[in-house]
Design a protein around this motif. Structure first.
Motif, PDB file in Angstrom:
ATOM      1  N   UNK A   1      36.659  -0.737   1.069  1.00  0.00           N
ATOM      2  CA  UNK A   1      36.914  -0.394  -0.335  1.00  0.00           C
ATOM      3  C   UNK A   1      37.967   0.696  -0.470  1.00  0.00           C
ATOM      4  N   UNK A   2      37.948   1.687   0.422  1.00  0.00           N
ATOM      5  CA  UNK A   2      38.890   2.792   0.347  1.00  0.00           C
ATOM      6  C   UNK A   2      40.272   2.390   0.844  1.00  0.00           C
ATOM      7  N   UNK A   3      40.316   1.678   1.985  1.00  0.00           N
ATOM      8  CA  UNK A   3      41.599   1.360   2.605  1.00  0.00           C
ATOM      9  C   UNK A   3      42.204   0.047   2.160  1.00  0.00           C
ATOM     10  N   UNK A   4      41.379  -0.998   2.013  1.00  0.00           N
ATOM     11  CA  UNK A   4      41.905  -2.325   1.681  1.00  0.00           C
ATOM     12  C   UNK A   4      41.987  -2.543   0.172  1.00  0.00           C
ATOM     13  N   UNK A   5      40.909  -2.198  -0.530  1.00  0.00           N
ATOM     14  CA  UNK A   5      40.859  -2.455  -1.970  1.00  0.00           C
ATOM     15  C   UNK A   5      41.377  -1.292  -2.800  1.00  0.00           C
ATOM     16  N   UNK A   6      41.718  -0.182  -2.121  1.00  0.00           N
ATOM     17  CA  UNK A   6      42.362   0.984  -2.761  1.00  0.00           C
ATOM     18  C   UNK A   6      41.519   1.594  -3.882  1.00  0.00           C
ATOM     19  N   UNK A   7      40.233   1.785  -3.596  1.00  0.00           N
ATOM     20  CA  UNK A   7      39.319   2.393  -4.553  1.00  0.00           C
ATOM     21  C   UNK A   7      39.144   3.866  -4.190  1.00  0.00           C
ATOM     22  N   UNK A   8      38.997   4.779  -5.150  1.00  0.00           N
ATOM     23  CA  UNK A   8      38.776   6.198  -4.844  1.00  0.00           C
ATOM     24  C   UNK A   8      37.606   6.393  -3.884  1.00  0.00           C
ATOM     25  N   UNK A   9      37.729   7.375  -2.985  1.00  0.00           N
ATOM     26  CA  UNK A   9      36.743   7.560  -1.921  1.00  0.00           C
ATOM     27  C   UNK A   9      35.345   7.814  -2.457  1.00  0.00           C
ATOM     28  N   UNK A  10      35.232   8.580  -3.524  1.00  0.00           N
ATOM     29  CA  UNK A  10      33.910   8.840  -4.106  1.00  0.00           C
ATOM     30  C   UNK A  10      33.265   7.550  -4.601  1.00  0.00           C
ATOM     31  N   UNK A  11      34.049   6.704  -5.225  1.00  0.00           N
ATOM     32  CA  UNK A  11      33.537   5.425  -5.712  1.00  0.00           C
ATOM     33  C   UNK A  11      33.160   4.526  -4.537  1.00  0.00           C
ATOM     34  N   UNK A  12      33.959   4.583  -3.468  1.00  0.00           N
ATOM     35  CA  UNK A  12      33.678   3.778  -2.281  1.00  0.00           C
ATOM     36  C   UNK A  12      32.342   4.152  -1.651  1.00  0.00           C
ATOM     37  N   UNK A  13      32.102   5.462  -1.472  1.00  0.00           N
ATOM     38  CA  UNK A  13      30.870   5.902  -0.812  1.00  0.00           C
ATOM     39  C   UNK A  13      29.648   5.619  -1.668  1.00  0.00           C
ATOM     40  N   UNK A  14      29.763   5.826  -2.972  1.00  0.00           N
ATOM     41  CA  UNK A  14      28.609   5.606  -3.845  1.00  0.00           C
ATOM     42  C   UNK A  14      28.307   4.122  -4.021  1.00  0.00           C
ATOM     43  N   UNK A  15      29.352   3.305  -4.121  1.00  0.00           N
ATOM     44  CA  UNK A  15      29.145   1.860  -4.227  1.00  0.00           C
ATOM     45  C   UNK A  15      28.581   1.310  -2.922  1.00  0.00           C
ATOM     46  N   UNK A  16      29.027   1.886  -1.801  1.00  0.00           N
ATOM     47  CA  UNK A  16      28.477   1.504  -0.497  1.00  0.00           C
ATOM     48  C   UNK A  16      26.986   1.802  -0.433  1.00  0.00           C
ATOM     49  N   UNK A  17      26.590   2.986  -0.903  1.00  0.00           N
ATOM     50  CA  UNK A  17      25.165   3.341  -0.949  1.00  0.00           C
ATOM     51  C   UNK A  17      24.379   2.363  -1.803  1.00  0.00           C
TER      52      UNK A  17
END
Length: 278
Positions: free
Chosen positions: A186-202
């Protein structure tokens, strides 16, 4: 080692795993498995079973807080779960027939790769550009930052979807919830903000782990004496981590904590895998 000492070590270790897993979106399994196999000498298949339970607990303990704060992209998470669940179920079936030392080596390599890739992306991605697929699926969103709502777009959805299949496969094989690979996707490929990536991952890892846990439960690899202390420790750690992340203005330090801890544990797992101590 007495049962009381074993349980206390497991509780404190699980709390730390839940705390760090919640902060980085990993799910806690990346600490639980080395803790059980390297320190407490538990068979790696039982360690994976306990780890999967801890991943579900981490997701339950932290996802609610992130959703309430408006950081998690729920629609994106539900869409990507289609890929991760299919991969996780397949990976769990394959893992039953793979030697323990091979799983340990693969576990270490995946974590080192995740640490390197996480450090390669320093800036937050807040571009509001929306692709054709993101418009059709309504996957773009906003998140709060410094008292303001920041809009972001979602790009390369197809690439991210296929990466999630691989992430789910690794989750089933290694019992880590595949949070590391999900954040990278999400952070590297889909270019989503890191905070959004970690929370969506959770938000996602609980469902992914549940798909794998069914197979491990059927095989008898989820033991209550291991799973219960792990769930309690990880749940409290995840709740603490969610409060810290919500009030954090910068995610740069999270990347470094993630990279340092993961690399250390990865080296230990690879070494023990090659020497046949697992």
């Amino acid at each position: 080692m007495s049962v009381i000492v074993f349980t206390v070590i497991l509780l404190f270790g699980s709390y730390f795993a839940g705390l760090l897993g919640s902060l980085t979106g990993l799910g806690g399994g990346f600490v639980i498995i080395p803790l059980l196999t390297l320190l407490l000498h538990v068979d790696i298949h039982y360690a994976i079973g306990a780890s999967l339970v801890s991943v579900i607990a981490t997701s339950s303990g932290s996802a609610a807080a992130y959703v309430k704060e408006g950081i998690t992209n729920i629609r994106l998470g539900m869409f990507l779960e289609i890929a991760t669940t299919a991969g996780a179920f397949t990976g769990a079936i394959i893992a039953i027939y793979i030697p323990a030392h091979f799983i340990a080596i693969l576990f270490g390599l995946i974590l080192i790769l995740s640490a390197i890739m996480s450090l390669s992306k320093k800036a937050e991605h807040t571009a509001a550009q929306k692709t054709f697929l993101s418009k059709k699926l309504k996957l773009s969103g906003t998140y709060p930052l410094n008292g303001e709502m920041v809009e972001y777009g979602v790009s390369n959805i197809v690439g991210g979807f296929f990466m999630m299949i691989f992430a789910g496969l690794i989750s089933g094989l290694l019992g880590i919830g595949s949070g590391a690979l999900k954040v990278v996707a999400m952070d590297g490929i889909m270019r989503i903000p890191f905070k959004v990536s970690t929370t969506t991952s959770n938000f996602m890892i609980g469902v992914t782990a549940a798909a794998s846990a069914v197979i491990y439960l059927q095989r008898g690899y989820i033991h209550p004496a291991l799973a219960m202390p792990v769930v309690i420790g990880v749940l409290f750690g995840a709740m603490s981590g969610s409060k810290i992340l919500v009030n954090t203005k910068s995610s740069a330090w999270l990347r470094w904590v993630f990279a340092i801890v993961v690399t250390f544990l990865a080296v230990q797992m690879i070494y023990h895998g090659f020497t046949g101590k697992i």
